[in-house]
Design an enzyme around this catalytic site. Sequence first.
Site, PDB file in Angstrom:
ATOM      1  N   ARG A 112      17.496  -7.380 -12.740  1.00 52.05           N
ATOM      2  CA  ARG A 112      16.523  -8.495 -12.877  1.00 52.05           C
ATOM      3  C   ARG A 112      16.442  -9.371 -11.637  1.00 52.05           C
ATOM      4  O   ARG A 112      16.040 -10.527 -11.687  1.00 52.05           O
ATOM      5  CB  ARG A 112      16.836  -9.353 -14.099  1.00 52.05           C
ATOM      6  N   LYS A 134       4.936 -10.500  -1.270  1.00 53.74           N
ATOM      7  CA  LYS A 134       4.364  -9.349  -1.979  1.00 53.74           C
ATOM      8  C   LYS A 134       5.299  -8.162  -1.762  1.00 53.74           C
ATOM      9  O   LYS A 134       5.552  -7.767  -0.621  1.00 53.74           O
ATOM     10  CB  LYS A 134       2.995  -8.992  -1.427  1.00 53.74           C
ATOM     11  N   GLU A 176      -3.699  -6.666  12.135  1.00 54.57           N
ATOM     12  CA  GLU A 176      -3.494  -7.789  11.204  1.00 54.57           C
ATOM     13  C   GLU A 176      -3.570  -9.118  11.956  1.00 54.57           C
ATOM     14  O   GLU A 176      -3.994 -10.134  11.396  1.00 54.57           O
ATOM     15  CB  GLU A 176      -2.155  -7.655  10.471  1.00 54.57           C
ATOM     16  N   LYS A 212      -0.834 -17.010   8.325  1.00 55.52           N
ATOM     17  CA  LYS A 212      -0.570 -16.369   7.032  1.00 55.52           C
ATOM     18  C   LYS A 212       0.153 -17.350   6.107  1.00 55.52           C
ATOM     19  O   LYS A 212      -0.163 -17.468   4.925  1.00 55.52           O
ATOM     20  CB  LYS A 212       0.245 -15.083   7.200  1.00 55.52           C
ATOM     21  N   GLU A 222      -2.072 -15.474  -5.289  1.00 49.17           N
ATOM     22  CA  GLU A 222      -3.395 -14.888  -5.047  1.00 49.17           C
ATOM     23  C   GLU A 222      -4.371 -15.137  -6.191  1.00 49.17           C
ATOM     24  O   GLU A 222      -5.059 -14.229  -6.663  1.00 49.17           O
ATOM     25  CB  GLU A 222      -3.268 -13.380  -4.760  1.00 49.17           C
ATOM     26  N   ARG A 226      -5.724 -17.110  -1.236  1.00 45.42           N
ATOM     27  CA  ARG A 226      -4.936 -16.038  -0.613  1.00 45.42           C
ATOM     28  C   ARG A 226      -5.746 -14.755  -0.473  1.00 45.42           C
ATOM     29  O   ARG A 226      -5.448 -13.901   0.366  1.00 45.42           O
ATOM     30  CB  ARG A 226      -3.660 -15.794  -1.425  1.00 45.42           C
ATOM     31  N   ASN A 230      -7.203 -10.473   2.417  1.00 47.16           N
ATOM     32  CA  ASN A 230      -7.635  -9.098   2.149  1.00 47.16           C
ATOM     33  C   ASN A 230      -8.866  -8.703   2.948  1.00 47.16           C
ATOM     34  O   ASN A 230      -9.383  -7.592   2.761  1.00 47.16           O
ATOM     35  CB  ASN A 230      -7.927  -8.929   0.653  1.00 47.16           C
ATOM     36  N   HIS A 233      -9.476  -5.127   3.983  1.00 50.23           N
ATOM     37  CA  HIS A 233      -8.525  -4.295   3.245  1.00 50.23           C
ATOM     38  C   HIS A 233      -9.132  -3.529   2.075  1.00 50.23           C
ATOM     39  O   HIS A 233      -8.548  -2.553   1.628  1.00 50.23           O
ATOM     40  CB  HIS A 233      -7.346  -5.138   2.751  1.00 50.23           C
ATOM     41  N   HIS A 237      -8.068  -0.082   2.822  1.00 49.16           N
ATOM     42  CA  HIS A 237      -7.090   0.586   1.952  1.00 49.16           C
ATOM     43  C   HIS A 237      -7.639   1.909   1.423  1.00 49.16           C
ATOM     44  O   HIS A 237      -6.905   2.895   1.292  1.00 49.16           O
ATOM     45  CB  HIS A 237      -6.708  -0.306   0.780  1.00 49.16           C
ATOM     46  N   HIS A 253      -1.712   2.132   8.964  1.00 50.05           N
ATOM     47  CA  HIS A 253      -2.285   1.037   8.181  1.00 50.05           C
ATOM     48  C   HIS A 253      -3.283   0.227   9.022  1.00 50.05           C
ATOM     49  O   HIS A 253      -4.434   0.021   8.616  1.00 50.05           O
ATOM     50  CB  HIS A 253      -1.153   0.139   7.667  1.00 50.05           C
TER      51      HIS A 253
HETATM   52  P1  NAD Z   1       6.366   1.565   8.610  1.00 51.34           P
HETATM   53  O1  NAD Z   1       7.314   0.725   7.866  1.00 51.34           O
HETATM   54  O2  NAD Z   1       6.107   2.934   8.087  1.00 51.34           O
HETATM   55  O3  NAD Z   1       6.853   1.660  10.126  1.00 51.34           O
HETATM   56  C1  NAD Z   1       6.138   2.455  11.033  1.00 51.34           C
HETATM   57  C2  NAD Z   1       7.042   3.467  11.748  1.00 51.34           C
HETATM   58  O4  NAD Z   1       7.798   2.794  12.741  1.00 51.34           O
HETATM   59  C3  NAD Z   1       8.045   4.160  10.840  1.00 51.34           C
HETATM   60  O5  NAD Z   1       8.154   5.496  11.238  1.00 51.34           O
HETATM   61  C4  NAD Z   1       9.351   3.417  11.143  1.00 51.34           C
HETATM   62  O6  NAD Z   1      10.474   4.220  10.911  1.00 51.34           O
HETATM   63  C5  NAD Z   1       9.173   3.120  12.603  1.00 51.34           C
HETATM   64  N1  NAD Z   1       9.908   1.946  13.094  1.00 51.34           N
HETATM   65  C6  NAD Z   1      10.040   0.756  12.486  1.00 51.34           C
HETATM   66  N2  NAD Z   1      10.614  -0.129  13.313  1.00 51.34           N
HETATM   67  C7  NAD Z   1      10.879   0.526  14.468  1.00 51.34           C
HETATM   68  C8  NAD Z   1      11.449   0.127  15.707  1.00 51.34           C
HETATM   69  N3  NAD Z   1      11.787  -1.146  15.944  1.00 51.34           N
HETATM   70  N4  NAD Z   1      11.584   1.066  16.685  1.00 51.34           N
HETATM   71  C9  NAD Z   1      11.157   2.338  16.462  1.00 51.34           C
HETATM   72  N5  NAD Z   1      10.580   2.765  15.318  1.00 51.34           N
HETATM   73  C10 NAD Z   1      10.452   1.860  14.331  1.00 51.34           C
HETATM   74  O7  NAD Z   1       4.918   0.892   8.720  1.00 51.34           O
HETATM   75  P2  NAD Z   1       4.404  -0.585   9.027  1.00 51.34           P
HETATM   76  O8  NAD Z   1       3.162  -0.383   9.780  1.00 51.34           O
HETATM   77  O9  NAD Z   1       5.454  -1.454   9.553  1.00 51.34           O
HETATM   78  O10 NAD Z   1       4.056  -1.137   7.577  1.00 51.34           O
HETATM   79  C11 NAD Z   1       3.035  -0.585   6.791  1.00 51.34           C
HETATM   80  C12 NAD Z   1       3.260  -0.982   5.352  1.00 51.34           C
HETATM   81  O11 NAD Z   1       3.239  -2.397   5.233  1.00 51.34           O
HETATM   82  C13 NAD Z   1       2.208  -0.450   4.413  1.00 51.34           C
HETATM   83  O12 NAD Z   1       2.849   0.167   3.337  1.00 51.34           O
HETATM   84  C14 NAD Z   1       1.467  -1.699   3.941  1.00 51.34           C
HETATM   85  O13 NAD Z   1       0.976  -1.564   2.634  1.00 51.34           O
HETATM   86  C15 NAD Z   1       2.546  -2.741   4.040  1.00 51.34           C
HETATM   87  N6  NAD Z   1       2.043  -4.111   4.143  1.00 51.34           N
HETATM   88  C16 NAD Z   1       2.505  -5.033   3.260  1.00 51.34           C
HETATM   89  C17 NAD Z   1       2.068  -6.336   3.322  1.00 51.34           C
HETATM   90  C18 NAD Z   1       2.608  -7.366   2.376  1.00 51.34           C
HETATM   91  O14 NAD Z   1       2.100  -8.500   2.338  1.00 51.34           O
HETATM   92  N7  NAD Z   1       3.628  -7.062   1.612  1.00 51.34           N
HETATM   93  C19 NAD Z   1       1.153  -6.720   4.308  1.00 51.34           C
HETATM   94  C20 NAD Z   1       0.704  -5.749   5.212  1.00 51.34           C
HETATM   95  C21 NAD Z   1       1.161  -4.450   5.118  1.00 51.34           C
END
Ligand code: NAD
Length: 351
Positions: A112, A134, A176, A212, A222, A226, A230, A233, A237, A253
């Site tokens: 929990r 999120k 972003e 943000k 949201e 908020r 999006n 997105h 998405h 992304h």
């Molecule tokens: P990711 O986490 O897949 O990272 C991208 C790649 O970079 C991966 O292969 C990872 O292993 C590698 N990597 C990470 N840090 C590294 C470093 N310092 N050096 C070398 N390699 C490294 O992708 P991302 O683009 O960071 O995140 C995308 C995700 O974020 C999506 O799932 C999206 O939905 C989510 N997201 C969430 C929110 C939220 O508000 N929660 C907002 C935007 C995006």
Amino acid sequence: MHPIQSIGYPVHFQNSLPEIKNFISNGNYSKIFVLADSNTEKHCLPLLQPYLPENYDIIEIDPGEENKNIDFCIGVWKNLLDFNAERNSLLINLGGGVITDMGGFAASTFKRGIDFIQVPTTLLAQVDASVGGKTGIDMDHVKNIIGTFTQPKAVFIDSAFLKTLEDCQLVSGYAEMIKHGLIADKKYFDQLKTADPLNIDPALVYRSVEIKNQVITADPHEKGKRKILNFGHTIGHAVESCSLTDKINPLLHGEAIAIGMICESYLSHKINGLIDVELQEVTNAIIKLFPISPITTNNDDLLAVMKNDKKNDNQRIGFALLTKIGECSYDNFVEEDLIVKSLDFYRNLIK
Ligand code: NAD
């Protein structure tokens, strides 16, 4: 750089890693876990290690969006169980948005809810995913469809992590940042147009988090404002989800959000007052920064994904749309034929 106060927790910047040591020693945690993927374990854990206690356990998963799912999440829960995680354990999410989203979700539901902190290692996770509470995973190729709103105990942003990040990942995160400028701050957008995504000034990261944070603190769950985060997105998405499904042209992304921002700027122009000159300005800026990727999925499949979007209301597809550069409104419901026209607008750019 001063920490930014978010919803009950601080976001630390620049050389923030030593702060983690203080955080842990003040927390009186019974066990410490680090969730990493194989890349962040290799490149980022060595930077974090000096600030961790002697005893901690690592949970490692395979990298990539395709693993942000319930199977991998069960793996995280099982590891926590096997390592006897207790209610007062701490999970440190060391990675990009996949790790911060899934780790946040795993922590917010295990027993929990146990404490977690975000140590974002991609640009995208630093300016976006790690802040705002999120958490979530994908299911049946629908992005983030399962999740919670749960705030971390703290976020630690350090540009040292970005040195090992691939160029395409830096550019992806930049999308972003552009979005933050478009929805809230024209001056910031103008700065970003001429800055170098491959050599990011930490002050720009700070400004993005500030924007943000202003939005999410005004509306943590949201219900209203908020939703402007999006922008880009709804279509982005859908394009991203379909590109992951058909595997012909899997997009990062930010690459998908760049496409989404162009299409949704077109919608903003058609129904929300964005003037033609600004539509061209946004389009030109994005095309200059991002590789132009074709949308390979057909419109029906894209619309089917959009209809599953969490922002919808009675099956109407909801959008955050610009009124001008630096200003955005939400709950704009758009007819399908106009959405198709916006996809055509993008497709015509690359003919
Ligand atoms: P990711 O986490 O897949 O990272 C991208 C790649 O970079 C991966 O292969 C990872 O292993 C590698 N990597 C990470 N840090 C590294 C470093 N310092 N050096 C070398 N390699 C490294 O992708 P991302 O683009 O960071 O995140 C995308 C995700 O974020 C999506 O799932 C999206 O939905 C989510 N997201 C969430 C929110 C939220 O508000 N929660 C907002 C935007 C995006």
